[in-house]
Design a protein around this motif. Structure first.
Motif: not given
Ligand code: SF4
Length: 287
Positions: A24, A27, A29, A32
């Motif tokens: 992502c 990347n 968050c 996550c």
């Molecule tokens: S939640 Fe945030 S870090 Fe995870 S895939 Fe989605 S945008 Fe990317």
């Protein structure tokens, strides 16, 4: 053929997967862990052609393609158009091409660019909104505000994309769960998405919980509190015709319906689960 881990929305279970990007581009968050083991990269046309060649052997098994990994919509428009055109040339009988998109990707592209992408054949987008509450969005480092999320999603809708948005139940923790429900419902009411999914926060690493606690005072909710939040959220919704799904492996309860048509029945199901203390055990939940 793929670089794992590989994720796709539950509704793409029967789709062919073409891995256009790895990871992502955001990347960051805090909650996550999906792509934490991967550095973001865009696969070259050689790799994409190789995958397409292999997918052609399975093409009778599906008439849909999901472009993985994370937010494929962050690609430069010309590159994305080249990929979509290649997919359509190799798999001419496709009925649908879809991908994840970040709200920021939608904001960065002009209406004309989005229209060209839609016209080329990428017609369905999955957008992780996570919350409609700015304290939570900033606390998890989503990188966008509620208003930016709404603006990006409305842009996609204006172009004609079929829009599926995802929220994360429990993300507000004990302190913010009421405003998470209320502000998320406000955002969803303005977007009027075609599809809405609720996933439930699942933290597998104590370090993540500590980080969220430092960022915005997050403390975890009990399952019944998560369902109380779902109740608040459902009661605030005012939708014309949105297909609603709460059927992810992370959820404490399975709900399906069309909103607002089925809202009262869904509310009753959640109330019954709370009253009877009847929901999925934590050890049975997964990402
Ligand atoms: S939640 Fe945030 S870090 Fe995870 S895939 Fe989605 S945008 Fe990317």
């Amino acid at each position: 053929m793929y670089n794992y881990p590989l994720f796709r929305p539950p509704s793409e279970a029967k789709s062919l997967i073409l891995q256009v990007t790895e990871g992502c581009s955001h990347n960051r968050c805090r909650f996550c862990t999906m792509y934490k083991t991967k550095d973001f990269k865009v696969n070259g046309m050689d790799e994409i052609n190789k995958q397409l060649h292999q997918l052609k052997t399975f093409s009778k098994a599906g008439d849909r393609v999901f472009l993985a990994d994370g937010n494929v919509l962050c690609l430069k428009t010309n590159k994305l158009l080249e990929i979509i055109n290649r997919v359509r040339a190799e798999l001419p009988n496709l009925k649908r091409i879809s991908s994840y998109a970040g709200p920021k990707d939608l904001l960065r592209k002009s209406i004309e660019e989005l229209q060209a992408i839609y016209n080329a054949g990428l017609t369905m987008l999955y957008v992780g909104i996570e919350s409609g509450d700015d304290t939570i969005l900033s606390g998890v480092d989503k990188g966008v505000t509620k208003e930016e999320i709404i603006e990006g999603c409305l842009k996609a809708k204006k172009v004609g994309f079929s829009l599926s948005v995802m929220l994360i139940s429990g993300l507000g923790g004990q302190k913010l769960y009421k405003q998470h429900a209320k502000h998320s419902a406000e955002a969803i009411n303005r977007i009027q998405p075609d599809f809405l999914s609720l996933l439930t926060l699942l933290i597998e690493d104590n370090g993540v919980e500590e980080e969220l606690n430092k960022a915005y005072g997050y403390t975890s909710l009990l399952p019944r509190d998560v369902l109380e939040e779902t109740l608040l959220f459902l009661k605030e919704l005012n939708l014309n015709s949105t297909v609603f799904r709460m059927n992810h492996a992370s959820n404490y309860l399975t709900l399906k319906g069309v909103l607002n048509k089925d809202r009262e029945a869904l509310i009753k199901t959640v109330e019954k689960a709370i009253n009877e203390d009847n929901y999925r055990e934590d050890y049975l939940r997964s990402l």
